[in-house]
Scaffold this motif. Structure first.
Motif, short mmCIF file in Angstrom:
data_model
loop_
_atom_site.label_atom_id
_atom_site.label_comp_id
_atom_site.label_asym_id
_atom_site.label_seq_id
_atom_site.Cartn_x
_atom_site.Cartn_y
_atom_site.Cartn_z
N TYR A 229 71.61 118.82 75.89
CA TYR A 229 72.35 117.60 76.17
C TYR A 229 73.61 117.51 75.30
O TYR A 229 74.70 117.18 75.79
CB TYR A 229 71.44 116.39 75.93
CG TYR A 229 72.11 115.06 76.14
CD1 TYR A 229 72.27 114.54 77.42
CD2 TYR A 229 72.59 114.32 75.06
CE1 TYR A 229 72.90 113.32 77.62
CE2 TYR A 229 73.21 113.10 75.25
CZ TYR A 229 73.36 112.61 76.53
OH TYR A 229 73.98 111.40 76.72
N ILE A 230 73.48 117.82 74.02
CA ILE A 230 74.63 117.76 73.12
C ILE A 230 75.67 118.81 73.51
O ILE A 230 76.88 118.56 73.50
CB ILE A 230 74.16 117.96 71.66
CG1 ILE A 230 73.30 116.77 71.23
CG2 ILE A 230 75.35 118.11 70.72
CD1 ILE A 230 72.67 116.94 69.87
N LYS A 233 77.67 117.65 76.51
CA LYS A 233 78.55 116.51 76.28
C LYS A 233 79.81 116.88 75.51
O LYS A 233 80.91 116.41 75.83
CB LYS A 233 77.79 115.40 75.55
CG LYS A 233 76.74 114.70 76.40
CD LYS A 233 77.38 113.99 77.58
CE LYS A 233 76.34 113.27 78.42
NZ LYS A 233 76.94 112.57 79.58
N SER A 234 79.69 117.69 74.47
CA SER A 234 80.84 117.97 73.61
C SER A 234 80.67 119.31 72.92
O SER A 234 79.59 119.60 72.36
CB SER A 234 81.00 116.86 72.57
OG SER A 234 82.01 117.18 71.64
#
Length: 310
Positions: A229-230, A233-234
């Motif tokens: 997920y991290i 996202k970025s």
């Protein structure tokens, strides 16, 4: 004699002016042609292309992609180091349980507040499954504690090292980019879980076994989803997470052994910096040939497909 010679010259001139009909070959197997299907002419290799569709990589891009490997290495080393702390009595199981429970509660609260309806439903389901898993591990802790009581510690250590090496080798590193379901990934997870159970069987108290198994399952089962997920996202957040994991694991190793921490730091540097350079150099030696012998790949544009659909 002179007339015969002139006749021969005339016939040879006519023969030289005559041209044999040139047979053309088209690589369309459904056509009836005079030539066989495997016919090749002198222009066959003119369309040869080498490494046309090969991936174009930059060094720093490969270094960033190597974080998927080093993060999993940090996970394995963290589980092994914390288990050694419990075994030597340097850490009590209660703080470890807090480390296990607090991130899960924070993640559930984040999904509930910032997520949509599907995220809330998923969070509730995950909490319910986590409660069942925790209860099951707690009830099985006495059994796990005495699982290898008749086996020597040296055999357990050797088996655990082999299982963790198998886990790192078979781990599904593509999972950080997309959800996958592979046999090697399942085997890798099974090896890591079995290694955690063997490590827990060497601990002294039931609470140590309970906290160690929960900590291992959280890192092996839940942390890949959080890291994916991290990463999605970025890119910056993923790099910060990687550096944080490196520092935390190195701090744990320094307390136990400075030499071991130095060796692990060297391994991290080799995987992060040297292996991408070797990959790029080996990639230059790879030759993939393409030409008229390649299988035809149909390419259907979605716009054209929608036009023909009712």
């Amino acid at each position: 004699m002179a007339k015969a010679a002139q006749a021969l010259i005339y016939l040879s001139a006519d023969a030289s002016t005559l041209k044999a009909p040139r047979v053309t070959f088209s690589r369309q197997l459904w056509l009836e042609q005079a030539l066989p299907d495997n016919y090749t002419d002198e222009t066959f290799l003119q369309s040869l292309k080498i490494s046309v569709h090969g991936p174009v990589r930059s060094y720093w891009q490969v270094v960033r992609e190597a974080s998927a490997v080093t993060q999993q290495m940090d996970t394995v080393v963290a589980v092994a180091t914390v288990s050694a702390y419990l075994y030597k009595g340097w850490m009590s199981p209660e703080p470890l349980l807090c480390v296990v429970v607090v991130p899960v509660l924070l993640a559930g609260a984040f999904c509930t507040v910032a997520g949509n309806q599907s995220s809330i439903i998923y969070a509730r389901r995950a909490v319910r499954q986590l409660v069942l898993l925790t209860a099951g591990v707690y009830l099985m802790s006495p059994l796990l504690q005495t699982l290898t009581s008749s086996v020597s510690s040296d055999s357990i250590v050797a088996l655990v090292c082999g299982l963790l090496t198998m886990h790192l080798y078979l781990h599904d590193y593509i999972f950080v980019d997309q959800v996958t379901d592979t046999l090697t990934g399942s085997m890798s997870m099974t090896a890591a879980t079995f290694a955690s159970v063997l490590i827990a069987s060497q601990l002294k108290t039931q609470m140590q076994v309970f906290s160690q198994v929960l900590f291992s399952l959280e890192l092996y089962l839940l942390s890949p989803h959080a890291r994916r997920y991290i990463r999605a996202k970025s890119v910056t957040a993923n790099q910060v997470l990687t550096l944080t994991m490196h520092l935390l694991v190195l701090m744990l190793l320094v307390i136990m052994s400075v030499s071991v921490a130095s060796i692990y730091a060297a391994v991290l540097g080799f995987v992060t910096c040297v292996c991408p350079l070797c990959l790029m150099r080996v990639q230059k030696c790879k030759a993939q040939i393409n030409g008229p012998w390649d299988e035809a790949v149909p390419s259907i544009q979605m716009k054209q497909l929608k036009r023909h659909l009712p």
